[in-house]
Design an enzyme around this catalytic site. Structure first.
Site, PDB file in Angstrom:
ATOM      1  N   SER A 459       0.537  -1.033   0.161  1.00  0.00           N
ATOM      2  CA  SER A 459       0.075   0.446   0.059  1.00  0.00           C
ATOM      3  C   SER A 459       0.725   1.612   0.229  1.00  0.00           C
ATOM      4  O   SER A 459       0.315   2.531  -0.488  1.00  0.00           O
ATOM      5  CB  SER A 459      -0.891   0.343   1.261  1.00  0.00           C
ATOM      6  OG  SER A 459      -0.176  -0.006   2.458  1.00  0.00           O
ATOM      7  N   ASP A 581      -1.832   6.499  10.877  1.00  0.00           N
ATOM      8  CA  ASP A 581      -2.011   4.889  11.324  1.00  0.00           C
ATOM      9  C   ASP A 581      -0.618   5.166  11.362  1.00  0.00           C
ATOM     10  O   ASP A 581      -0.041   4.081  11.973  1.00  0.00           O
ATOM     11  CB  ASP A 581      -2.673   3.785  10.144  1.00  0.00           C
ATOM     12  CG  ASP A 581      -1.868   4.680   8.817  1.00  0.00           C
ATOM     13  OD1 ASP A 581      -0.879   4.261   8.461  1.00  0.00           O
ATOM     14  OD2 ASP A 581      -2.636   4.576   7.699  1.00  0.00           O
ATOM     15  N   HIS A 584       1.252   4.178   6.439  1.00  0.00           N
ATOM     16  CA  HIS A 584       0.227   5.146   5.196  1.00  0.00           C
ATOM     17  C   HIS A 584       0.969   6.984   5.222  1.00  0.00           C
ATOM     18  O   HIS A 584       1.298   6.998   6.472  1.00  0.00           O
ATOM     19  CB  HIS A 584      -1.059   5.501   4.780  1.00  0.00           C
ATOM     20  CG  HIS A 584      -1.301   3.974   4.177  1.00  0.00           C
ATOM     21  ND1 HIS A 584      -2.179   3.146   5.543  1.00  0.00           N
ATOM     22  CD2 HIS A 584      -1.334   2.398   3.325  1.00  0.00           C
ATOM     23  CE1 HIS A 584      -2.197   1.971   4.770  1.00  0.00           C
ATOM     24  NE2 HIS A 584      -1.135   1.821   3.291  1.00  0.00           N
TER      25      HIS A 584
END
Length: 605
Positions: A459, A581, A584
């Site tokens: 990601s 988080d 990211h």
């Protein structure tokens, strides 16, 4: 989680209160809260959910069997009314508060929260998260109602189990035969988990599924037939007392050790592990419900009983509190005082819920609300309820949907240049001095048109994909959310086999989503032959971070064609690079990581 401390629900046949079970609930909910505060503090704290499942299956079955033995039937209507009165009011208040708080504090998330709220109200959260492809263990998204998946499973159990139980009791008669059927079904549930789960892949389907998690609850059901709490002798032989206490101590110590040493990446827990761990919970229950055991008395101490009685309230409120508070900080770099804020707010909201929502409604039902001005407490309760309920209904009607985005439909899960269109993208000017805080004579905003690197990642690669493509238009980029290093092994030859020559450049950004071993890393490096390999290490607030980064650093020293891109060092102290988080990337982080990779590519030339 569900709390059935009102054992004497059938007033004609009062049942014995067992404080040891409240003590066990206290341990379970403490484990869960610590896990959600910081996974690295108690990596197996999530197992507390299974302890609750076992307790629920055991206690509900015990009460239903007692009613059946005394009356010859189970009053399903009364059972369901008791469950509704006990569970639903607090959930409705929670959903209303979270929805309103989201509108005020996080309006961009209002559509997603509204979806989660509907699922919570109808107790189908677990299946909703399966359909939405949500990973319970990766708390990368703002989802303050995600913890209600377990309550959904319990409520589904409460709806169907009493019907099945009374049907079997009336047809098969013998407890032994009924218990055998429940044991067989528990094994089928276990088998489903083993079959559906696959090594080294996401476990959300098996973790959230009612069918796969039923095994744990049914172990509690089965134990109610074997060890009925209301039939236990008060004065067994002294040696038997010691054995019972010893079994409880063994079960509790083993469970606590598992809380510390099991982690959510362990494949074995999906291959019989949950079943075995739940058996340990049965050992604790065996001792906890005994009327004269010393272990039961110790577990039922006043502090644990106080927490255990409020375990349902604590479970309901802790996760939304943590979700909201932590969203303003970067995970992995959260100041310690924030955790005290989490705990204080959780205790406050849980106590308010317990005293002014759960208890009044359980005891009085709808009579707890009135417009009679002479009943002050009930009137205040009614006014407060309307203050929350009316705007919540307006939100549910869609009045504020324009403020948010439906990320379940629009979330970006991949970035793959092979699937993208072939439009020429104008490069974005990047000032490296803004990223590093100082002027770098070697920095530039140059577009690199001669190099054709291959970038494979998770990601984080999805985050930087578009930015990197503007700097290196001929780059081949393959980013996918949730990808682990071992997921790339099968594709290394079949998809990227041509990247194996000396002048080829391969950037591997893997390690965000889980650990891997040295053999897997070396095998992946070997698949690219003589190509120059660039390993981007990780910054992830998870217990595997140091091991992943250590293996990458060792590989860079061991292999002449391997270079380490030290993202962990580059990002140190830069909370502005990250989303809440801690993994990211914000735009400044996107530019910083792209720049760090390009620096290494230039240095190697």
């Amino acid at each position: 989680m569900n709390q059935n401390s009102n054992y004497g629900e059938n007033k004609a046949h009062p049942s014995r209160y067992m404080p040891g079970l409240d003590g066990l609930r206290a341990i379970a909910v403490i484990g869960i809260i610590i896990y959600h505060l910081n996974k690295q503090w108690l990596t197996g704290g999530f197992l507390g959910v299974d302890t609750f499942f076992v307790i629920s299956g055991y206690l509900i079955t015990s009460l239903l069997l007692k009613e059946y033995e005394q009356t010859g039937i189970i009053n399903l209507k009364n059972f369901w009314i008791r469950r509704i009165k006990r569970l639903l009011p607090a959930v409705l208040v929670l959903v209303s508060v979270v929805t309103l708080a989201t509108l005020i504090l996080k309006p961009a998330h209002i559509v997603d929260i509204k979806h989660d709220a509907w699922a919570a109200i109808f107790y189908v959260s677990n299946w909703w998260y399966i359909a939405s492809d949500v990973n319970y263990f990766e708390q990368f998204a703002f989802m303050p109602l995600k913890h209600l998946w377990s309550l959904a499973i319990e409520e589904q159990f409460y709806i169907f189990f009493p019907i099945i139980l009374i049907t079997l009791l009336l047809t098969l008669k013998k407890y032994r035969n009924v218990a055998l059927i429940f044991w067989i079904v528990s094994l089928i549930s276990l088998l489903l988990m083993v079959i559906i789960s696959q090594p080294n892949v996401g476990h959300s389907r098996v973790y959230f599924g009612t069918d796969t998690r039923l095994q744990t609850i049914l172990l509690g059901v089965l134990f109610a037939f074997i060890w009925p709490p209301f039939k236990l002798k008060k004065n067994p032989a002294p040696i038997l007392k010691h054995i019972i206490d010893g079994i409880g101590v063994f079960g509790l110590l083993s469970t606590c050790l598992l809380f510390f040493f099991v982690n959510d990446n362990s494949n074995w827990i999906y291959n019989g592990g949950f079943y075995l761990i739940s058996v340990l919970a049965l050992f604790i229950i065996l001792s906890a419900v005994h009327p004269t055991g010393r272990f039961a008395k110790a577990l039922g101490n006043p502090v644990f009983v106080y927490i255990g009685k409020r375990s349902y309230s604590l479970y309901l409120w802790h996760f939304p509190v943590i979700s909201f508070v932590h969203s303003y900080f970067v995970d992995g770099q959260i100041p310690f005082y924030v955790y005290f804020i989490d705990i204080i707010l959780t205790l406050l909201l849980a106590e308010l819920s317990y005293r002014y929502v759960e208890q009044p409604f359980r005891k009085q039902g709808f009579k707890a609300f009135t417009f009679n001005r002479f009943k002050t407490k009930a009137l205040i309760r009614t006014v407060v309820l309307l203050i929350f309920a009316v705007p919540t209904l307006i939100i549910f009607a869609g009045a504020f949907d324009s403020l948010g985005k439906d990320t379940t439909k629009h979330k970006k899960t991949t970035f793959n240049t092979e699937k993208a269109d072939n439009k020429i993208v104008q490069p974005l000017p990047i000032d490296v001095s803004k990223l590093t805080g100082q002027k770098d004579s070697n920095s530039d905003t140059k577009v690199y048109t001669k190099i054709k690197p291959l970038l494979i990642g998770d990601s984080v690669m999805v985050d930087i994909g578009e930015n990197f493509k503007t700097r290196v238009p001929k780059a081949k980029i393959d980013g996918k959310v949730g990808r682990n290093l071992y997921d790339v092994l099968p594709d290394a030859k079949s998809k990227y086999g041509e990247y194996n020559k000396k002048d080829d450049k391969v950037i591997l950004e893997l390690g965000t989503n889980g650990d891997f071993n040295e053999d897997q890393l070396n095998k992946l490096i070997g698949e690219f032959g003589k190509a120059d390999i660039y390993l981007v290490n990780t910054r992830v607030p998870r217990n595997y971070e140091s091991h992943v980064n250590k293996l990458m650093a060792q590989a860079a020293k061991k292999h002449k064609n391997v270079t380490l891109v030290d993202w962990h060092k580059r990002s140190e102290g830069h909370t502005e690079y990250f989303a809440s988080d801690g993994i990211h990337l914000q735009q400044s982080g996107v530019e910083a990581l792209s720049d760090e990779i390009l620096k290494q590519l230039k240095d190697k030339k």
